[in-house]
Every structure is written in C-alpha cells, then in structure tokens.
Design a protein around this motif. Structure first.
Motif, PDB file in Angstrom:
ATOM      1  N   ARG A 145       0.826  -1.221   0.000  1.00  7.59           N
ATOM      2  CA  ARG A 145       0.000   0.000   0.000  1.00  7.59           C
ATOM      3  C   ARG A 145       0.856   1.265   0.000  1.00  7.59           C
ATOM      4  O   ARG A 145       0.354   2.345  -0.289  1.00  7.59           O
ATOM      5  N   ASP A 146       2.121   1.123   0.368  1.00  8.31           N
ATOM      6  CA  ASP A 146       2.992   2.304   0.431  1.00  8.31           C
ATOM      7  C   ASP A 146       3.396   2.810  -0.954  1.00  8.31           C
ATOM      8  O   ASP A 146       3.840   3.947  -1.093  1.00  8.31           O
ATOM      9  N   ALA A 147       3.272   1.940  -1.950  1.00  7.11           N
ATOM     10  CA  ALA A 147       3.739   2.298  -3.302  1.00  7.11           C
ATOM     11  C   ALA A 147       2.669   3.080  -4.054  1.00  7.11           C
ATOM     12  O   ALA A 147       2.004   2.578  -4.949  1.00  7.11           O
ATOM     13  N   ARG A 148       2.518   4.323  -3.662  1.00  5.12           N
ATOM     14  CA  ARG A 148       1.521   5.168  -4.335  1.00  5.12           C
ATOM     15  C   ARG A 148       1.919   6.631  -4.199  1.00  5.12           C
ATOM     16  O   ARG A 148       2.690   7.003  -3.306  1.00  5.12           O
ATOM     17  N   GLY A 149       1.403   7.454  -5.094  1.00  3.21           N
ATOM     18  CA  GLY A 149       1.651   8.896  -5.020  1.00  3.21           C
ATOM     19  C   GLY A 149       3.128   9.235  -5.050  1.00  3.21           C
ATOM     20  O   GLY A 149       3.931   8.547  -5.689  1.00  3.21           O
ATOM     21  N   ASN A 150       3.489  10.283  -4.323  1.00  2.00           N
ATOM     22  CA  ASN A 150       4.866  10.785  -4.354  1.00  2.00           C
ATOM     23  C   ASN A 150       5.899   9.798  -3.837  1.00  2.00           C
ATOM     24  O   ASN A 150       7.089   9.956  -4.109  1.00  2.00           O
ATOM     25  N   ALA A 151       5.461   8.791  -3.078  1.00  3.80           N
ATOM     26  CA  ALA A 151       6.409   7.772  -2.598  1.00  3.80           C
ATOM     27  C   ALA A 151       7.112   7.103  -3.776  1.00  3.80           C
ATOM     28  O   ALA A 151       8.264   6.661  -3.663  1.00  3.80           O
ATOM     29  N   LEU A 152       6.434   7.033  -4.926  1.00  6.43           N
ATOM     30  CA  LEU A 152       7.020   6.384  -6.105  1.00  6.43           C
ATOM     31  C   LEU A 152       8.207   7.166  -6.661  1.00  6.43           C
ATOM     32  O   LEU A 152       9.011   6.622  -7.422  1.00  6.43           O
ATOM     33  N   LEU A 153       8.320   8.442  -6.297  1.00  5.48           N
ATOM     34  CA  LEU A 153       9.421   9.255  -6.825  1.00  5.48           C
ATOM     35  C   LEU A 153      10.758   8.914  -6.176  1.00  5.48           C
ATOM     36  O   LEU A 153      11.816   9.275  -6.694  1.00  5.48           O
ATOM     37  N   THR A 154      10.730   8.197  -5.047  1.00  4.59           N
ATOM     38  CA  THR A 154      11.993   7.725  -4.456  1.00  4.59           C
ATOM     39  C   THR A 154      12.408   6.406  -5.097  1.00  4.59           C
ATOM     40  O   THR A 154      13.496   5.907  -4.843  1.00  4.59           O
ATOM     41  N   GLY A 155      11.518   5.832  -5.922  1.00  2.00           N
ATOM     42  CA  GLY A 155      11.802   4.554  -6.553  1.00  2.00           C
ATOM     43  C   GLY A 155      10.793   3.506  -6.134  1.00  2.00           C
ATOM     44  O   GLY A 155       9.748   3.818  -5.554  1.00  2.00           O
ATOM     45  N   ALA A 156      11.130   2.254  -6.420  1.00  2.00           N
ATOM     46  CA  ALA A 156      10.239   1.150  -6.058  1.00  2.00           C
ATOM     47  C   ALA A 156      11.049  -0.140  -6.015  1.00  2.00           C
ATOM     48  O   ALA A 156      12.094  -0.256  -6.652  1.00  2.00           O
ATOM     49  N   ASN A 157      10.545  -1.081  -5.244  1.00  2.00           N
ATOM     50  CA  ASN A 157      11.202  -2.369  -5.095  1.00  2.00           C
ATOM     51  C   ASN A 157      10.278  -3.455  -5.659  1.00  2.00           C
ATOM     52  O   ASN A 157       9.152  -3.621  -5.200  1.00  2.00           O
ATOM     53  N   PHE A 158      10.774  -4.166  -6.678  1.00  2.00           N
ATOM     54  CA  PHE A 158       9.973  -5.189  -7.366  1.00  2.00           C
ATOM     55  C   PHE A 158      10.411  -6.603  -6.989  1.00  2.00           C
ATOM     56  O   PHE A 158       9.880  -7.575  -7.514  1.00  2.00           O
ATOM     57  N   ALA A 159      11.395  -6.715  -6.090  1.00  2.00           N
ATOM     58  CA  ALA A 159      12.020  -8.008  -5.792  1.00  2.00           C
ATOM     59  C   ALA A 159      11.045  -8.973  -5.126  1.00  2.00           C
ATOM     60  O   ALA A 159      10.133  -8.561  -4.409  1.00  2.00           O
ATOM     61  N   SER A 160      11.281 -10.256  -5.368  1.00  2.00           N
ATOM     62  CA  SER A 160      10.401 -11.300  -4.839  1.00  2.00           C
ATOM     63  C   SER A 160      11.243 -12.498  -4.415  1.00  2.00           C
ATOM     64  O   SER A 160      11.996 -13.062  -5.219  1.00  2.00           O
ATOM     65  N   ALA A 161      11.122 -12.885  -3.148  1.00  2.00           N
ATOM     66  CA  ALA A 161      11.879 -14.036  -2.647  1.00  2.00           C
ATOM     67  C   ALA A 161      11.573 -15.279  -3.470  1.00  2.00           C
ATOM     68  O   ALA A 161      10.422 -15.527  -3.822  1.00  2.00           O
ATOM     69  N   ALA A 162      12.612 -16.044  -3.774  1.00  2.00           N
ATOM     70  CA  ALA A 162      12.551 -17.277  -4.584  1.00  2.00           C
ATOM     71  C   ALA A 162      12.435 -17.000  -6.080  1.00  2.00           C
ATOM     72  O   ALA A 162      12.178 -17.896  -6.867  1.00  2.00           O
ATOM     73  N   SER A 163      12.646 -15.742  -6.467  1.00  2.00           N
ATOM     74  CA  SER A 163      12.716 -15.433  -7.889  1.00  2.00           C
ATOM     75  C   SER A 163      14.157 -15.620  -8.358  1.00  2.00           C
ATOM     76  O   SER A 163      15.056 -15.832  -7.551  1.00  2.00           O
TER      77      SER A 163
END
Length: 333
Positions: free
Chosen positions: A78-96
C-alpha cells in the motif's frame, strides 16, 4: 528532478530475489515469506516487514548512504503510491531468479513480471510529474538487480529435470541469456545506471552446507566453484552489454569476496559465528522454519554473519553495503 526534490538523490529501483525483497511476497500466495517474528526484530519498527533479515537489508543501508530518508517501497504494498514512487520502487520477490521457472516453482514474481510491473510503475510516474521529468528520473535512477542464488540452490541442485539435462556450465549459459535480455529491456525503457550483484559463495550458506555438504561443516567447494564460474560469465556478459549500449553504466558488484572474507575470517569484521545462522539451530531454517517458536535462536544477531540459513544478518548487510558503495562510485557520479 530527482527523488525528495534533491538533485543528489536519484530514485532507487530494485529487482531480484529474497536478498532484496522488502515485502512483495507478503502479497502473494506463496510459502516463501518473512512477515512474522523473529524476522524484523531489530528493524527500526521492531516488527516483521517481509525482509528476510533481523533488520535492514544491504539495499536499505545503500539507500541511507545515498541520502534517502525513506526506503523504496515494495511495489505490491500500500505504500507504493503517489509521491512515494518518486523515491523509486522495489519489485524483488523471494525465490525469484534469472530463470522464470524458478519463481514459478514457488509462486514468486518472475523477473519478466517484475519488468512488467516496472513498465506499470513508469506510467504512474509519468502521470505524476509529466513525461520529460519522468524520463529524467528513469535515466538518473539507480537500478539494482540481485538474482541467481535461488536458481541454483532452490532449483538446479535439487531438480533432476535440470541437473541431469544441463551441466552447471550449460545452466549458467541459460541464466546469462535471461540476464542479457533483462538488461536490454531495461535499457530500452530508459534505464542508464544499472548495478548487478554477483552470486555469493553459495557453498558457504549454512543451509547449503546442511543440504549439500555430506555431513561436513565446511563450505561446499563444488557450489562455490559453480558460483565463481557464473560470476566470471556475469562480468564478461556485462562488459559486452556495456560496449553495445551507448550511455549505459553497468556495474557488477562483487559480493562473493566480501561475504567469503566475513565467513572465513569473521573476527576481522567483528563477527564470531559464521558457520551457524542466528535463527533456530542455524543450520537450515529459513522462511516458515525460522519462526517465533524455533528453538535456539540467538539473542544477539550482530555477532552472526547469517541471520537464517540463507540470508545475512543486518550487521553483515551493513558491511556488504559499504563494499557495494565503494564499488559503485561510477554509478552515482
């Protein structure tokens, strides 16, 4: 425009596996999760976040060193929205891993899907700040990729369908093709600063010694040899990719040697235990097996190189992050 309105702080974009997952797997129908105690007990909030660690990951420390006041949010949170996205984002997934079938075995997010989420993320950023500023953000952002360990330990070595058909050398070639495709796609989406980590000394992970060490307490030499051979290919493939793509800064971060040094000479970096992990018996436990009832969990994780059977402790992550930073000066400058 860079994140936080600060021209010195580029956005941070993270892809990969459990070493850098900050909670995406919390939102998946998978058993590979870390959203329960004792995970997170030494984190700022003293609560589990989905990080496979007692506290911060190496990428958390890296974000701090770069001047971030918050960490790039898990994209599925839920944190990945609005201006928070301008610091970047983490797409990583354990066991990938580099090999999509590894992620599919564990219902994790394959690397190709992480890239699809990144495309979606880019659209959201364009809607926030407009195309020109968004493009500046993507080209200035630092993109980090950590993958490969799960491909070997949680797939190749235990999967006769793979290890009977392919030699380790052939399997690493398959992973290299996936890696090259990923970098080319990321470059096509405007990324110009990309860092990728080598494999760690996989034969020295406590769980690997338990599973593949035939009763010995030493690092499994064969696994480490495979990791070194993979890392050599990663270096040469990365060099050829950089030569082909104008304006690309592609840095290979060596985590093999810094982690091996911590494991073989723990007291040099202030650790006393590098064979056993902190959680439970310290020989195998990870994810579900590392839980609040796991017997024998250590009181002070800072003395341990490993938090669970696969993952470094917060203290080890801090040492690794320092090494990453010194190796990655060209990415920031």
């Amino acid at each position: 425009m860079a994140a936080n309105g600060d021209p010195l702080v580029p956005a941070l974009i993270i892809f990969g596996d459990s070493v850098v997952d900050v909670g995406n797997n919390n939102n998946l129908n998978t058993l590979i999760k870390a959203n329960f105690p004792p995970y997170g007990r030494d984190f700022i909030t003293h609560r589990p976040t989905g990080r496979f660690c007692n506290g911060k990951l190496a990428t958390d420390f890296t974000a701090e060193y770069l001047g971030f006041t918050s960490y790039p949010p898990a994209y599925l949170s839920r944190d990945a929205r609005g201006n928070a996205l301008l610091t970047g984002a983490n797409f990583a997934s354990a066991a990938s891993g580099f090999f999509d079938r590894t992620a599919n075995l564990y219902r994790a997010i394959p690397l190709t899907q992480q890239l699809n989420y990144y495309r979606e993320y880019q659209t959201k950023v364009v809607n926030l700040v407009g195309k020109a500023k968004a493009n500046d953000l993507f080209s200035g952002a630092i993109h980090l990729l950590t993958a490969g360990s799960s491909d070997y330990i949680q797939n190749y070595y235990i999967n006769p369908l793979l290890n009977r058909i392919y030699t380790p050398d052939q399997f690493s070639d398959i992973l290299m093709r996936s890696y090259a495709t990923f970098i080319q796609n990321l470059y096509g989406l405007g990324a110009r600063r990309i860092g990728v980590t080598t494999l760690p000394p996989t034969g020295c992970l406590p769980a690997a010694i338990t599973l593949f060490g035939a009763g010995s307490n030493e690092c499994v030499a064969k696994l480490n040899q495979d990791a070194v051979a993979f890392n050599n290919k990663l270096n040469s493939t990365s060099q050829s990719l950089q030569n082909k793509m104008p304006g690309l800064k592609l840095v290979v971060f060596d985590i093999y040697q810094p982690l091996l040094d911590m494991i073989t000479k723990p007291t040099d970096t202030g650790f006393f235990e590098s064979r056993r992990a902190c959680c439970g018996t310290g020989t195998l436990e990870t994810s579900l097996l590392c839980n609040a009832r796991a017997l024998g969990t250590c009181a002070n994780a800072s003395a341990y190189v490993f938090w669970d059977g696969f993952h470094p402790s917060e203290s080890a992550n801090q040492v690794l992050a320092g090494s990453l930073l010194s190796q990655g000066v060209s990415l920031i400058s």
